[in-house]
Design a protein around this motif. Structure first.
Motif, short mmCIF file in Angstrom:
data_model
loop_
_atom_site.label_atom_id
_atom_site.label_comp_id
_atom_site.label_asym_id
_atom_site.label_seq_id
_atom_site.Cartn_x
_atom_site.Cartn_y
_atom_site.Cartn_z
N VAL A 151 0.84 -1.20 0.00
CA VAL A 151 0.00 0.00 0.00
C VAL A 151 0.87 1.25 0.00
O VAL A 151 0.63 2.19 -0.76
N ILE A 152 1.90 1.26 0.83
CA ILE A 152 2.78 2.43 0.91
C ILE A 152 3.52 2.63 -0.41
O ILE A 152 3.64 3.74 -0.91
N GLN A 153 4.00 1.53 -0.99
CA GLN A 153 4.70 1.64 -2.27
C GLN A 153 3.77 2.20 -3.34
O GLN A 153 4.15 3.09 -4.10
N GLY A 196 1.68 9.22 -5.59
CA GLY A 196 2.08 10.56 -5.19
C GLY A 196 3.09 11.15 -6.17
O GLY A 196 2.98 12.31 -6.56
N PHE A 197 4.05 10.36 -6.59
CA PHE A 197 5.06 10.82 -7.54
C PHE A 197 4.40 11.19 -8.88
O PHE A 197 4.68 12.24 -9.45
N ARG A 198 3.51 10.32 -9.35
CA ARG A 198 2.84 10.57 -10.63
C ARG A 198 1.95 11.81 -10.58
O ARG A 198 1.75 12.47 -11.59
N TRP A 204 -0.81 15.53 2.69
CA TRP A 204 -1.22 15.20 1.32
C TRP A 204 -0.84 13.76 1.00
O TRP A 204 -1.65 12.99 0.49
N LEU A 205 0.38 13.38 1.34
CA LEU A 205 0.85 12.03 1.06
C LEU A 205 0.11 11.01 1.94
O LEU A 205 -0.25 9.92 1.48
N VAL A 239 -2.05 7.59 1.09
CA VAL A 239 -1.88 6.30 1.77
C VAL A 239 -3.23 5.82 2.32
O VAL A 239 -3.59 4.64 2.16
N ALA A 240 -3.98 6.72 2.94
CA ALA A 240 -5.29 6.35 3.48
C ALA A 240 -6.23 5.89 2.37
O ALA A 240 -6.95 4.90 2.52
N ASN A 241 -6.22 6.59 1.25
CA ASN A 241 -7.08 6.19 0.13
C ASN A 241 -6.66 4.84 -0.44
O ASN A 241 -7.51 4.03 -0.80
N GLU A 242 -5.37 4.59 -0.53
CA GLU A 242 -4.89 3.30 -1.02
C GLU A 242 -5.30 2.18 -0.08
O GLU A 242 -5.65 1.08 -0.52
N THR A 243 -5.27 2.46 1.21
CA THR A 243 -5.70 1.46 2.18
C THR A 243 -7.18 1.18 2.01
O THR A 243 -7.60 0.02 2.02
#
Length: 151
Positions: free
Chosen positions: A12-14, A20-22, A36-37, A41-45
């Motif tokens: 998830v973090i990766q 985030g980079f994109r 922001w980051l 992470v929360a949305n990916e989780t």
């Protein structure tokens, strides 16, 4: 891991860092870069959990290790008591509704400010304040009941 990704936390973090980079050009500086980051992470989780039909919601895993193993390694009484308290806290957190758990994790386990929590969860400030208050009350009640049950 604290938002419930558990063993998939690294993935998830990766994925969050890649997204985030994109989308770095979309960062407007209205909030801290950290919040922001963390929102990503929360949305990916959340995305991870939506794809898992076998789970009903976020599951908090404060420790990746087996709590029983940690207790076995601690020889000091204080270490055993700390492990028991941690296990009781994790059990109580798991019983909280998802949104209550999220706000507790952000405010107290990730040590985010109120503003960072607002940004991370995408909730209005008043909602963060009221949900934090109610979630803490529920958590206290769960912990009190557990303590009474243990005697």
């Amino acid at each position: 891991m604290l938002l419930g990704a558990g063993p998939d936390a690294e993935d998830v973090i990766q994925e969050a860092f890649v997204k985030g980079f994109r989308n770095l050009s979309r960062y407007r500086g209205e909030s801290s870069f950290r919040s922001w980051l963390l929102a990503i992470v929360a949305n990916e989780t959340r995305n991870l959990h939506r794809t898992r039909s076998r789970r009903d919601g976020l599951v908090l895993r404060a420790t990746a290790a087996d709590p029983g193993a940690a207790v076995g390694e601690d020889v000091a009484v204080g270490g055993v008591l700390a492990a028991e308290r941690r296990a009781a806290l994790v059990a109580a957190l798991r019983r909280l509704p998802v949104k209550d758990r999220e706000v507790i994790v952000c405010r107290y386990l990730l040590d985010l400010t109120e503003e960072e929590t607002v940004t991370t969860l995408g909730w209005p400030r008043g909602t963060v304040k009221s949900r934090t208050y109610r979630a803490l009350a529920k958590l206290r009640s769960l912990l009190d009941r557990e303590e009474v049950a243990r005697g």
